[in-house]
Each structure stands twice: as structure tokens, then as C-alpha cells.
Design a protein around this motif. Structure first.
Motif, PDB file in Angstrom:
ATOM      1  N   TRP A 124       0.827  -1.213   0.000  1.00 22.90           N
ATOM      2  CA  TRP A 124       0.000   0.000   0.000  1.00 22.90           C
ATOM      3  C   TRP A 124       0.857   1.257   0.000  1.00 22.90           C
ATOM      4  N   ASN A 127       2.189   1.721  -3.518  1.00 16.42           N
ATOM      5  CA  ASN A 127       1.152   2.241  -4.408  1.00 16.42           C
ATOM      6  C   ASN A 127       0.911   3.725  -4.157  1.00 16.42           C
ATOM      7  N   ARG A 128       0.793   4.078  -2.892  1.00 20.92           N
ATOM      8  CA  ARG A 128       0.488   5.469  -2.556  1.00 20.92           C
ATOM      9  C   ARG A 128       1.569   6.405  -3.057  1.00 20.92           C
ATOM     10  N   ARG A 184      -7.383  -3.408  -6.677  1.00 21.75           N
ATOM     11  CA  ARG A 184      -8.684  -3.057  -7.245  1.00 21.75           C
ATOM     12  C   ARG A 184      -9.140  -1.665  -6.823  1.00 21.75           C
ATOM     13  N   GLN A 185      -8.946  -1.343  -5.554  1.00 27.41           N
ATOM     14  CA  GLN A 185      -9.403  -0.038  -5.068  1.00 27.41           C
ATOM     15  C   GLN A 185      -8.639   1.098  -5.729  1.00 27.41           C
ATOM     16  N   ASP A 186      -7.325   0.966  -5.833  1.00 25.04           N
ATOM     17  CA  ASP A 186      -6.558   2.032  -6.470  1.00 25.04           C
ATOM     18  C   ASP A 186      -6.868   2.122  -7.960  1.00 25.04           C
ATOM     19  N   VAL A 188      -9.800   1.630  -9.330  1.00 30.76           N
ATOM     20  CA  VAL A 188     -11.068   2.355  -9.425  1.00 30.76           C
ATOM     21  C   VAL A 188     -10.875   3.842  -9.124  1.00 30.76           C
ATOM     22  N   ASP A 189     -10.071   4.130  -8.123  1.00 25.35           N
ATOM     23  CA  ASP A 189      -9.899   5.524  -7.697  1.00 25.35           C
ATOM     24  C   ASP A 189      -9.099   6.355  -8.693  1.00 25.35           C
ATOM     25  N   TYR A 190      -8.174   5.732  -9.429  1.00 28.43           N
ATOM     26  CA  TYR A 190      -7.248   6.510 -10.249  1.00 28.43           C
ATOM     27  C   TYR A 190      -7.308   6.190 -11.738  1.00 28.43           C
ATOM     28  N   THR A 192      -9.487   7.253 -13.975  1.00 32.93           N
ATOM     29  CA  THR A 192      -9.738   8.470 -14.748  1.00 32.93           C
ATOM     30  C   THR A 192      -8.568   9.445 -14.691  1.00 32.93           C
ATOM     31  N   GLU A 193      -7.587   9.151 -13.856  1.00 40.49           N
ATOM     32  CA  GLU A 193      -6.369   9.965 -13.797  1.00 40.49           C
ATOM     33  C   GLU A 193      -5.263   9.374 -14.672  1.00 40.49           C
TER      34      GLU A 193
END
Length: 267
Positions: A124, A127-128, A184-186, A188-190, A192-193
Motif C-alpha cells: 500500500w 502504491n500510494r 482493485r481499489q486504487d 477504481v480511484d485513479y 480516470t487519472e
């Protein structure tokens, strides 16, 4: 058509051995000539550096000894890579440990925390830090010529045990389940970036995460015989998939979880 733009920068954790080492090799083979290699062992990193330079005399290898179970060291490794190369385009987070085998009542809190600290928190934190950097970067055209743009790609290394448990799989299985959730969460969150995040789940691949005797043990034999191919894998086979997923040829793939286990999960 090149696999990657000529100025691409790669960042690979666990690059001192096993899957991470072979991913670094694959990136250089595919044309990434600026690469940061990260591992807790400086000695192993120097061996990796020598190997990569035999693949391309033009490669620029940044050796960063790092304990990926420590947030500050991960952040520093990303910052050092950007200071040296100016950007980060593709990442493979392969650092991990197996921990002690055994059921929950046989596990110590110390073992649980050490495995979770590296396999979960380390993934994590990587990734961050990587996403924070990619968000600062410009959008670029795809090498495929398709009319889309990207900012970067991240591959997290899960496991066969990201999907299921095996007898006495211990904290390793618990930690690797979480790697899928992070990916999966990252994604979805990114998405569109312009940042793609995927996970791969290798099966029984002969690396040094287990001691050599494990491969000939009842567990090793079971993993082999249940595989549809009736064999263990080798890390080169994992690196081929990582190379593809990292490239613009995989531009419509994000939030995906790829089993690469010789057919183990098919049975």
C-alpha cells in the motif's frame, strides 16, 4: 512498435531475487533503460545491477537499498528515483515474505505483524507513493497509436493464496488476499487519472521465498501435481506477463487480477 517510450522509468521492489529480479530483466529487455531497483539487500541489488548491465550497456540502473516494511524508506526510494530520473512510469511491487507456516493458534503476533507490515502495508505504501508521483506527471500518448493517453502503470504481486487458503498457509495467505483489494481499489480511484493498477497471482514458482526443501516436500509435490501443467513455474514466466501488463498494449486493462499458476486454480 516499441514496448515503452524511450524515456520510460521503471521502479521494481524485491529486485534482488526471484520475481522482482526477472521483472527488472524483462523491463530492460523490453527497452526501459532507466530503472530503479529496490531490495532490502544491497549485496543482491549490486548483483542485479551487474546482470542488467550485461543486457544493455546503455541502461542506467539506480540501486536503492530499502526496507519495504518501512513507510519512510519507501517514500525516500520514490523520491530518489524522481530526483535521478525525473519521473516514474511503470512499477512492479514484488517485495514480500512468506512468514511462518501454521494455523492461527500456532502463530505469534510478531510473525503476523512482520508479514502484514511488508506484504500489506509495504504494498500500500508503494502504491500510494507511486501514484502521488504519477499524478504530478503529464499525460502521454500511447505507443500503440490508439487515441488515448496514460500516466503510468502499477503491477502488484499477489499469490495463488490471494484467492484461497491451503492447510497451514498462515499469515501469508491472509496478507496476499489483501493485495488484491489494494490493487482493485486504487484502479477504481485513479483510472480516470490515467493510472492503471493490476495484480498478478503466481502459483508455485521456484524462487527463494521458500527454502529449497519445500519444493520437494508434500506441499511442493501437491502444488505441482494439482497444476494442469504438472510442474512448478519459473520466474521468467511471471516476468513476461508483467512486461505486457505494464505496457501500452494493455491500455484497457486495470483493476484486473491475473492468475499465472499453471492451471492450479482451474481444478
Amino acid at each position: 512498435m516499441p514496448e515503452f517510450p524511450p524515456d520510460s522509468v521503471a521502479f521494481v521492489t524485491g529486485a534482488g531475487s526471484g520475481i522482482g529480479l526477472h521483472v527488472a530483466k524483462q523491463y530492460v529487455t523490453d527497452g526501459i533503460l532507466k530503472i530503479a531497483i529496490i531490495d532490502i539487500s544491497n549485496e543482491r541489488l549490486l548483483e542485479t545491477e551487474k546482470l542488467l548491465l550485461t543486457l544493455s550497456a546503455h541502461a542506467k540502473i539506480l540501486v536503492i537499498p530499502t526496507d519495504c516494511s518501512k513507510e519512510a524508506e519507501i517514500d525516500a526510494a520514490v523520491a530518489k528515483t524522481v530526483e535521478e530520473f525525473g519521473r516514474i512510469d511503470v512499477c512492479c511491487n514484488a517485495a514480500g515474505i512468506s512468514g511462518a507456516r501454521g494455523s492461527s493458534t500456532e502463530q505469534s503476533t510478531e510473525n503476523m505483524m512482520s508479514v502484514m507490515q511488508l506484504n500489506v502495508m509495504g504494498t500500500w505504501w508503494c502504491n500510494r507513493a507511486q501514484i502521488k508521483q504519477m499524478l504530478k506527471q503529464e499525460w502521454r500518448d500511447l505507443t500503440t497509436g490508439l487515441p488515448f493517453k496514460t500516466r503510468g502503470s502499477i503491477i502488484n504481486v499477489g499469490s495463488l493464496l490471494s484467492h484461497r487458503a491451503i492447510k497451514y498457509g498462515g499469515t501469508y495467505a491472509m496478507s496476499k488476499h489483501t493485495v488484491i483489494g489494494i490493487s482493485r481499489q486504487d484502479a477504481v480511484d485513479y483510472g480516470t487519472e490515467g493510472i492503471r493498477v493490476n495484480a498478478i497471482c503466481p502459483g508455485a514458482v521456484r524462487t527463494n521465498i521458500f527454502t529449497p526443501d519445500v519444493w520437494e516436500s508434500p506441499l511442493g509435490v501437491q502444488l505441482k501435481e494439482r497444476s494442469a501443467l504438472n510442474r512448478h513455474g519459473v520466474p521468467e514466466e511471471i516476468a513476461y506477463l508483467v512486461g505486457f501488463l505494464s505496457s501500452d498494449k494493455a491500455s484497457f486493462i486495470t483493476g484486473a487480477v491475473y492468475n499465472i499458476d499453471g492451471g492450479y486454480t482451474a481444478s
